[in-house]
Scaffold this active site. Structure first.
Site, PDB file in Angstrom:
ATOM      1  N   LYS A  78      39.753  34.965  45.428  1.00 41.56           N
ATOM      2  CA  LYS A  78      40.566  35.965  44.731  1.00 41.56           C
ATOM      3  C   LYS A  78      41.200  36.897  45.761  1.00 41.56           C
ATOM      4  O   LYS A  78      40.513  37.333  46.699  1.00 41.56           O
ATOM      5  CB  LYS A  78      39.678  36.748  43.757  1.00 41.56           C
ATOM      6  N   SER A 159      41.015  39.889  35.096  1.00 36.57           N
ATOM      7  CA  SER A 159      41.994  39.866  36.147  1.00 36.57           C
ATOM      8  C   SER A 159      41.884  38.647  37.076  1.00 36.57           C
ATOM      9  O   SER A 159      42.834  38.369  37.809  1.00 36.57           O
ATOM     10  CB  SER A 159      41.864  41.130  36.999  1.00 36.57           C
ATOM     11  N   SER A 183      36.418  40.809  34.025  1.00 33.83           N
ATOM     12  CA  SER A 183      37.413  39.998  34.740  1.00 33.83           C
ATOM     13  C   SER A 183      36.943  38.665  35.285  1.00 33.83           C
ATOM     14  O   SER A 183      37.760  37.878  35.769  1.00 33.83           O
ATOM     15  CB  SER A 183      37.991  40.796  35.900  1.00 33.83           C
TER      16      SER A 183
END
Ligand code: GLN
Length: 490
Positions: A78, A159, A183
């Site tokens: 990420k 997210s 998330s």
């Protein structure tokens, strides 16, 4: 689609050991998949050269019998994790050209374990969002499609949506996520994956771009529970560089997957049935309870009375911490600078140009609730309610071993469908946020499909630092559910 990209981490680990293929072959197969799936926009930055270099090293280590636990396994990182020498953007214009000179603890541990990082995956800007639509680099598309209308582009959740899309589309075998209010778990649910948010303090936050420091936690996103256990083992551990890192023993998470949950008590919180909960999600939950009963566990109705305050509490605490954390982006020390006639004007112009709409909204709310006149009424009050929410869980765990709830109130929705009202978006985390406020481990496991053919997940919540029980129960559910569906074209 190459056969190699269909393997789980556990299968690839065996295949590499048995020399059925090499780490370079495995990496090349995944890099080809990344190249063929650029339309998903799952990656912000691809690092194929670094990946191949690393894969060669993995092959050398495998040949010498010095393989690490993730040796040669392709993963996504990420883009909230700072990676040395590789652009790390948090999907914000303000960090568009930021190349860290250091490596986050968690990404460093994964590399040390032998993982081959194919690149940095997209996210909502600064991890604020539930759909990946707030990224400065455009939305990410979920590889899953509605049966009724495959032309609608769906969100992967957020997210950690780039990670979720990449794992689901078989571009990588696993990926890192971070979870502040849901998330990891919500995108896992939207993309048919296993997503685990560990206990707060289990993984070091050092080198992860901060959103809300008392909530942020890194964790794995994978296609199976076993893979989550494997990946988690190389992410956790005490880190003196993070003052909230917990100095607790690290168990062998994979060894917890015994398949035996007989006699276990599973809490079913009655407050997680809000008015308007869809019939589809209610049924999914009931089916999950049935699976656990069949495996010899006992469902117990519990009460978490302060649940309804979790969302408003989160939307005070998280923006407050974000407004403080994001004060550092002033055009001086990091990233983007827009010149002004005065210092103040330079700050204002840099921040206006660098931050997107959702981030600005959070900064405004956070600054407001921390302001002298409202600090007691909002921020202090929210801290007190947060304690009550945590106490609810502590009380429940006096009688149950684990708690089962839905992960999200719906399946993946379409891009642009929630544009007009931010609250609709915020409601997505209604089931995941209480766990985050209490700092507890939570895992989403896919157990069914919606009427429209989209994946749906259930959430398991555990006692502090009891990821083992969560993983053990999740694996039993995974087996019982027999979730084998894959996105079209895989
Ligand atoms: N969707 C929530 C938010 O927008 C949670 C995000 C997260 O967990 N990083 O704040």
């Amino acid at each position: 689609m190459s056969e190699l990209t269909k393997l789980t981490m556990a299968e690839a680990r065996e295949g590499l050991k048995a020399k059925r293929f090499t780490a370079v072959e495995l990496t090349k197969a995944h890099l080809a998949a990344v190249g063929a799936a650029r339309g998903l926009n799952a990656f912000v930055t691809e690092t194929p050269d670094l990946a191949l270099e690393r894969a060669k090293l993995s092959d050398a280590k495998l040949a010498k019998g010095e393989a690490g636990p993730l040796e040669g396994l392709p993963i996504g990182m990420k883009d909230l994790f700072c990676t040395e020498g590789v652009r790390s953007t948090a999907c914000s214009r303000i960090l568009e050209n930021f190349v860290p000179t250091y490596e986050s603890t968690v990404s460093g541990k994964l590399k040390d374990a032998g993982a081959v990082v194919l690149g940095k995956t997209a996210l909502d800007e600064f991890a604020m969002g539930s759909s990946n639509e707030t990224s400065a680099f455009g939305p990410v598309t979920n590889p899953w499609k509605r049966k009724s209308d495959p032309s609608v582009k769906l969100v992967p959740g957020g997210s950690s949506g780039g990670s979720a899309a990449a794992v689901s589309a078989r571009l990588v075998m696993g990926a890192t996520g971070t979870d502040t209010g849901g998330s990891i778990r919500q995108p896992a649910s939207f993309c048919g994956l296993v997503g685990l948010k560990p206990t707060y303090g289990r993984c070091s936050r050092w080198g992860i771009v901060a959103f809300a420091s008392s909530l942020d936690q890194a964790g794995p996103m994978t296609r199976t529970v076993r893979d989550a256990a494997i990946m988690l083992g190389s992410m956790v551990g005490y880190d003196p560089k993070d003052s909230t890192s917990a100095n607790v023993a690290v168990p062998n998470f994979e060894a917890a997957l015994t398949g035996d949950i007989r006699g276990m008590k599973v809490g079913i919180p009655k407050e997680y049935r809000p008015d308007g909960l869809s019939a589809e999600i209610s049924k999914l939950w009931a089916d999950g309870i049935g699976m656990l009963k069949d495996a010899g566990a006992t469902p117990v109705e519990i009460s978490l009375p302060h649940t309804k305050y979790a969302l408003p509490t989160y939307y005070i605490v998280a923006p407050a911490e974000c407004s403080s954390n994001l004060a550092r982006y002033d055009g001086v020390r990091y990233g983007k600078r827009v010149e002004g006639k005065t210092l103040d004007e330079m700050y204002a112009k840099s921040r206006a140009a660098g931050f997107g709409k959702e981030v600005r909204r959070r900064i405004l709310i956070g600054t407001y609730v921390l302001s002298a006149g409202y600090y007691d009424a909002y921020y202090i009050k929210a801290q007190k309610v947060r304690r009550l929410i945590a106490d609810d869980f502590a009380k429940a765990f006096e009688t149950v071993d684990v708690i089962l709830t839905p992960t999200a109130p719906s399946a993946a929705f379409g891009q642009g469908e929630t544009d007009d009202n931010p609250i609709t978006m915020w409601l997505n985390d209604i089931f995941t946020i209480p766990t985050s406020l209490a700092g507890l481990p939570g895992l989403s496991v896919p157990t069914g499909l919606s009427a429209d053919g989209l994946p749906l997940g259930l959430q398991l919540i555990g006692r502090p630092f009891d990821e083992e029980t969560v993983l053990k129960v999740a694996e039993v559910m995974e087996r019982a559910a027999g979730f084998t569906a894959v996105p079209a074209g895989i």
